[in-house]
Scaffold this motif. Structure first.
Motif, short mmCIF file in Angstrom:
data_model
loop_
_atom_site.label_atom_id
_atom_site.label_comp_id
_atom_site.label_asym_id
_atom_site.label_seq_id
_atom_site.Cartn_x
_atom_site.Cartn_y
_atom_site.Cartn_z
N UNK A 226 0.67 13.15 -2.53
CA UNK A 226 1.63 12.08 -2.31
C UNK A 226 0.82 10.81 -2.05
N UNK A 227 1.33 9.65 -2.52
CA UNK A 227 0.54 8.43 -2.39
C UNK A 227 1.35 7.30 -1.77
N UNK A 228 0.73 6.48 -0.90
CA UNK A 228 1.36 5.23 -0.47
C UNK A 228 1.25 4.23 -1.63
N UNK A 229 2.37 3.61 -2.00
CA UNK A 229 2.39 2.79 -3.20
C UNK A 229 3.40 1.67 -3.04
N UNK A 230 3.10 0.44 -3.50
CA UNK A 230 4.14 -0.60 -3.49
C UNK A 230 5.35 -0.13 -4.29
N UNK A 231 6.53 -0.43 -3.79
CA UNK A 231 7.75 0.10 -4.39
C UNK A 231 7.88 -0.24 -5.87
N UNK A 232 7.43 -1.44 -6.25
CA UNK A 232 7.57 -1.87 -7.64
C UNK A 232 6.68 -1.07 -8.59
N UNK A 233 5.70 -0.34 -8.05
CA UNK A 233 4.79 0.42 -8.91
C UNK A 233 5.28 1.86 -9.14
N UNK A 234 6.38 2.22 -8.51
CA UNK A 234 6.92 3.56 -8.67
C UNK A 234 7.83 3.56 -9.90
N UNK A 235 7.35 4.13 -11.00
CA UNK A 235 8.15 4.13 -12.23
C UNK A 235 8.99 5.41 -12.33
N UNK A 236 9.63 5.61 -13.48
CA UNK A 236 10.54 6.73 -13.65
C UNK A 236 9.89 8.09 -13.62
#
Length: 279
Positions: A226-236
């Motif tokens: 699992x990764x911490x990621x900016x929300x906009x970088x989470x794709x489909x």
């Protein structure tokens, strides 16, 4: 000290293999080029060219001097070009965090370079902590990166949520150490995630360390962590997991520009592109 005019004639003769062709290229008479070579040989204290009626070849001493001559002339050209640059032109060393390595931002850099050929743009893409350290060491002029905490002055671009990203099919079992896919240290996302997990008492283990977002994304998609990621970088291909899975909330990410920004026109273009295409 060797005269650069004599060196230029020598290099041209060596390139053309002929005094006649060298004279034509230099817009000089053949006798003038021959006189330059004689004077250079006097300065060098050795014959530089072996002349026959049909051919021209460099002596061993000429071969040695040719390499130095080319380097000296190149340095002269570089020094002249740098001293004659208009104000506001010169080298600009940019650090972009992986989040900003977007085609539109790169296109803006390329377009700016075409419009301002006197500005030498060099680009380093990396993780925020490494880029900020390079900025502090004077190796970069400015950096565009994200941060979760910190008091460093910067030009804020936008803010967004930092979230937990996982494979859509992955089940989060907090009875086992939570597997993490992260960037190497120093990284604000990694620091924020580890601090939040420690504060919430969630056991974890770092299973994947990747220097770029593509590697982290692939690891998460494969279910390796699992990764911490900016929300906009989470794709489909990924899913956002959080409180329902028992994971603690993460802080916001502030994307900002740090350091002395010059030239201002380039910085404004990059900030505009980043806000429109990334924020």
């Amino acid at each position: 000290m060797f005269d650069s005019t004599l060196l230029r004639s020598f290099v041209t003769v060596a390139q053309e293999g002929s005094f006649t062709r060298a004279a034509t290229r230099l817009h000089l008479t053949q006798s003038a080029v021959s006189a330059h070579l004689r004077r250079l040989e006097e300065q060098a204290g050795a014959a530089l060219v072996e002349r026959t009626t049909r051919s021209l070849a460099l002596t061993p001493e000429g071969e040695v001097l040719l390499g130095y001559a080319r380097a000296i002339l190149a340095l002269n050209r570089d020094a002249r070009a740098r001293l004659q640059r208009p104000a506001g032109e010169g080298p600009v060393r940019i650090g972009l965090s992986d989040d900003f390595a977007h085609p539109r931002v790169m296109e803006r850099l390329h377009a700016f370079g075409l419009r301002h050929p006197g500005v030498d743009v060099s680009l380093t893409v990396g993780i925020p902590g490494t880029l900020i350290h390079a900025l502090d060491r004077g190796e970069l002029d400015f950096v565009m990166a994200g941060r979760c905490h910190g008091e460093r002055p910067g030009r804020s671009l936008w803010r967004e949520a930092l979230v937990w990203a996982a494979a859509p099919w992955q089940a989060i079992n907090l009875g086992l150490p939570l597997p993490l896919a992260v960037f190497p240290e120093p990284c604000p996302y990694r620091d924020a995630a580890l601090a939040a997990l420690a504060h919430a008492g969630v056991d974890f283990r770092v299973t994947v360390v990747c220097p770029g977002s593509a590697g982290v994304h692939a690891a998460v998609q494969a279910g390796l962590g699992v990764a911490p990621m900016p929300k906009s970088r989470v794709d489909g291909s990924l899913a956002i997991v959080g409180e329902a899975a028992g994971l603690p909330a993460l802080p916001e990410v502030e994307f900002a520009l740090f350091g002395a920004a010059s030239p201002a026109a380039l910085v404004d273009e990059l900030c505009e592109a980043a806000r429109r295409d990334l924020g």
